[in-house]
Design a protein around this motif. Structure first.
Motif, PDB file in Angstrom:
ATOM      1  N   GLU A  10       0.674  -1.142  -0.136  1.00  0.00           N
ATOM      2  CA  GLU A  10      -0.316  -0.391   0.246  1.00  0.00           C
ATOM      3  C   GLU A  10       0.913   0.775   0.019  1.00  0.00           C
ATOM      4  O   GLU A  10       2.070   0.854   1.093  1.00  0.00           O
ATOM      5  CB  GLU A  10      -0.540  -0.075   1.593  1.00  0.00           C
ATOM      6  N   ASP A 195       3.233   0.443   3.091  1.00  0.00           N
ATOM      7  CA  ASP A 195       3.294  -0.011   4.129  1.00  0.00           C
ATOM      8  C   ASP A 195       3.521  -1.932   3.294  1.00  0.00           C
ATOM      9  O   ASP A 195       2.442  -1.619   2.446  1.00  0.00           O
ATOM     10  CB  ASP A 195       1.538  -0.241   4.730  1.00  0.00           C
ATOM     11  N   ASN A 197       2.881  -5.769   3.075  1.00  0.00           N
ATOM     12  CA  ASN A 197       1.837  -6.978   3.298  1.00  0.00           C
ATOM     13  C   ASN A 197       2.755  -8.053   3.373  1.00  0.00           C
ATOM     14  O   ASN A 197       2.899  -8.275   2.055  1.00  0.00           O
ATOM     15  CB  ASN A 197       0.723  -6.891   3.418  1.00  0.00           C
ATOM     16  N   GLU A 213       1.659  -6.671   8.282  1.00  0.00           N
ATOM     17  CA  GLU A 213       1.550  -5.047   7.809  1.00  0.00           C
ATOM     18  C   GLU A 213       2.708  -4.314   8.077  1.00  0.00           C
ATOM     19  O   GLU A 213       2.942  -4.398   9.593  1.00  0.00           O
ATOM     20  CB  GLU A 213       0.386  -4.805   7.663  1.00  0.00           C
ATOM     21  N   LYS A 264      -4.167  -6.341  13.931  1.00  0.00           N
ATOM     22  CA  LYS A 264      -4.095  -5.443  12.795  1.00  0.00           C
ATOM     23  C   LYS A 264      -6.115  -5.241  12.831  1.00  0.00           C
ATOM     24  O   LYS A 264      -6.703  -6.353  13.244  1.00  0.00           O
ATOM     25  CB  LYS A 264      -4.298  -6.589  11.774  1.00  0.00           C
TER      26      LYS A 264
HETATM   27 MG    MG Z   1      -3.300  -1.635   4.648  1.00  0.00          MG
END
Ligand code: MG
Ligand code: ADP
Length: 480
Positions: A10, A195, A197, A213, A264
């Motif tokens: 992201e 970010d 993942n 993440e 998360k």
């Molecule tokens: Mg995210």
């Protein structure tokens, strides 16, 4: 057990608008803390956000740049959470209907392969303020200047299979947003951040593993390190009987490790709902067409053109094109010097880029202008200087010691092209080394390099190499 890594990124790109996404406050970086957040950015009761049209244009530009569908209608939603840097309690973002739909970008990998990475969506949202943990002796400072700065969040499919692929993709997006002039790409100032993942799964399994993440990593090098650390951590954990928990982790570049930050959240934790203060965003065909007409040449097209027009390798073209200003610099020097593009490439991506990287400068800050580099290359082509001497002059140019011709003059670097001068020097070297001469003449051809070396050394590298070779061969062939 063989493991496969799966990575999705992201990316948050701050858009280069002059004012905030929903207010007229300035977005300039570096102002005194808390002087650039207005009542709208802070969500005071009774204010009304007004969408910045320029931010929408920039999002459309991006969408067109990755071949994505542009939504004719998209919706702004409130994402509800409290954090000290978000005192209004919600972030205006887009959820179900983002402005940019599915797209893709082709990424050049280190081994020369091209891999297509799919983009799930890109949506507009506002940035939050910033918590400052340093300089406050155990307290946290809050600077809300960044609140309301327009962001484009670019979400990829989990298509990447290694840290290197993730970095290649990140670099491709980084280059694209700068070509489009929608983001300055400054990772240190946080205007381009990501970010990552990361999950692992047994090779051959189609179901995705549980992901962690890694939040807000702000350099290409750290992204690679953080992902590689995380892959090792997850594999070790699973192999020793543990399970990966879905969580947000922070990368600590000093300790070179990732640490758990919080578990998360799921989308439903945010209680998204359409922002009642904002109308749905409607984009017309005309608006899209006008922006399409205005798009500059993009990295992928430029790379292709450089390979065809200048006969460059995919690798060279990729390095040049990765930075729009470097591509412009290169083409200017090719034009000005009239030299072989490959020769210019070597100077730009070798000597110049090396020197720039060493001092952490962008090519727009290069102390050596295109005109000076062109002149330098010209002086090699017209035999005024040797390629070796050119390296010394390059250093002098870098240190601002004058222009090319001044430096050649001042330091007496002109190449010796006068036959009699060269012959005199050769005679001296042959006379000083009678043993080597005899050996050479009795068949030890390899000694030729020795004589060349001696002559170059004696002349301070200023001998014209072709002439030297020629005359040296003649002299050595003459029987004593
Ligand atoms: Mg995210
Ligand atoms: P969120 O905003 O909650 O993080 P998203 O659904 O928007 O969630 O997904 C974020 C990113 O995570 C996407 O880039 C996606 O490709 C990636 N991703 C999703 N599942 C996995 C997984 N199992 N392993 C690695 N990446 C994943």
């Amino acid at each position: 057990m063989e493991w496969e890594t799966v990575i999705g990124l992201e990316i948050h790109a701050q858009l280069l608008t002059n004012s905030k996404i929903f207010s007229g406050a300035s977005t300039a970086f570096g102002a005194e803390p808390n002087t650039q957040a207005c009542a709208v950015d802070l969500g005071f009761p009774g204010v009304l956000p007004v969408l910045n049209e320029e931010a929408v244009r920039m999002a459309i530009k991006f969408g067109l740049g990755v071949g994505a569908e542009i939504s004719k209608k998209s919706v702004f939603a409130r994402k509800n959470y409290f954090y000290p840097d978000l005192p209004k309690g919600y972030q205006i973002s887009q959820f179900e209907l983002p402005v940019v739909g599915k797209g893709h970008i082709d990424v050049q990998l280190e081994n020369g392969d091209v891999k297509r990475i799919h983009i799930t969506r890109a949506h507009l949202e506002e940035d939050a303020g910033k918590s400052l943990h340093e300089d406050f002796n155990g307290l946290t400072g809050i600077d809300l200047n960044r609140a309301g700065t327009p962001l484009l969040e670019i979400v990829s499919e989990p298509d990447m299979r290694s840290a290197k692929e993730a970095v290649a993709y990140l670099k491709a997006i980084h280059s694209l947003v700068r070509y489009l002039e929608i983001c300055d790409g400054n990772m240190q100032e946080g205007s381009f951040r990501c970010d990552a993942n990361v999950s692992v799964r047994p090779k051959g399994q189609s179901k995705l593993g549980t992901r962690a993440e890694l939040k807000n990593i702000n350099s290409f090098r750290f992204v690679e390190r953080a992902i590689n650390f995380e892959i090792e951590r997850q594999i070790t954990l699973i192999e020793s009987g543990g399970t990966v928990t879905q969580e947000t982790r922070l990368y600590d570049p000093n300790k070179h490790e990732t640490r758990s930050m919080r578990s998360k959240e799921e989308a439903n934790d945010y209680r998204y709902f359409p922002d009642p203060d904002l109308l749905p965003l409607v984009i017309t065909e005309d608006m899209i067409a006008a922006i399409k007409d205005d798009l500059p040449e993009l990295p992928a097209q430029k790379r292709q053109r450089f390979m065809e027009q200048y006969s460059l390798s995919a690798y060279d073209a990729d390095v040049l094109v990765s930075n729009r200003h470097m591509a412009i610099y290169f083409e200017t020097v090719v034009k000005e010097s009239g030299a072989q593009p490959k020769l210019v490439t070597n100077w730009v991506t070798g000597d110049l880029l090396g020197a720039l990287n060493k001092e952490n400068l962008d090519i727009t800050e290069s102390p050596i202008s295109t005109a000076q580099l062109s002149k330098l290359i010209e002086r090699i082509s017209d035999n005024t200087i040797s390629g070796k001497i050119a390296k010394t002059i390059f250093e002098s140019l870098w240190n601002q010691e004058g222009n090319v011709d001044e430096i050649i003059e001042k330091k007496g670097l002109k190449q010796v092209t006068d036959n009699s001068a060269i012959e005199a020097l050769i005679d001296k070297i042959l006379a000083d080394n009678p043993g080597h001469v005899t050996e050479y003449r009795s068949g030890k051809d390899k000694l030729f390099g020795f004589f060349v070396g001696q002559a170059m050394k004696a002349s301070g590298g200023k001998m014209n190499p072709q002439l030297l070779n020629e005359l040296l061969k003649q002299k050595l062939a003459q029987k004593a």
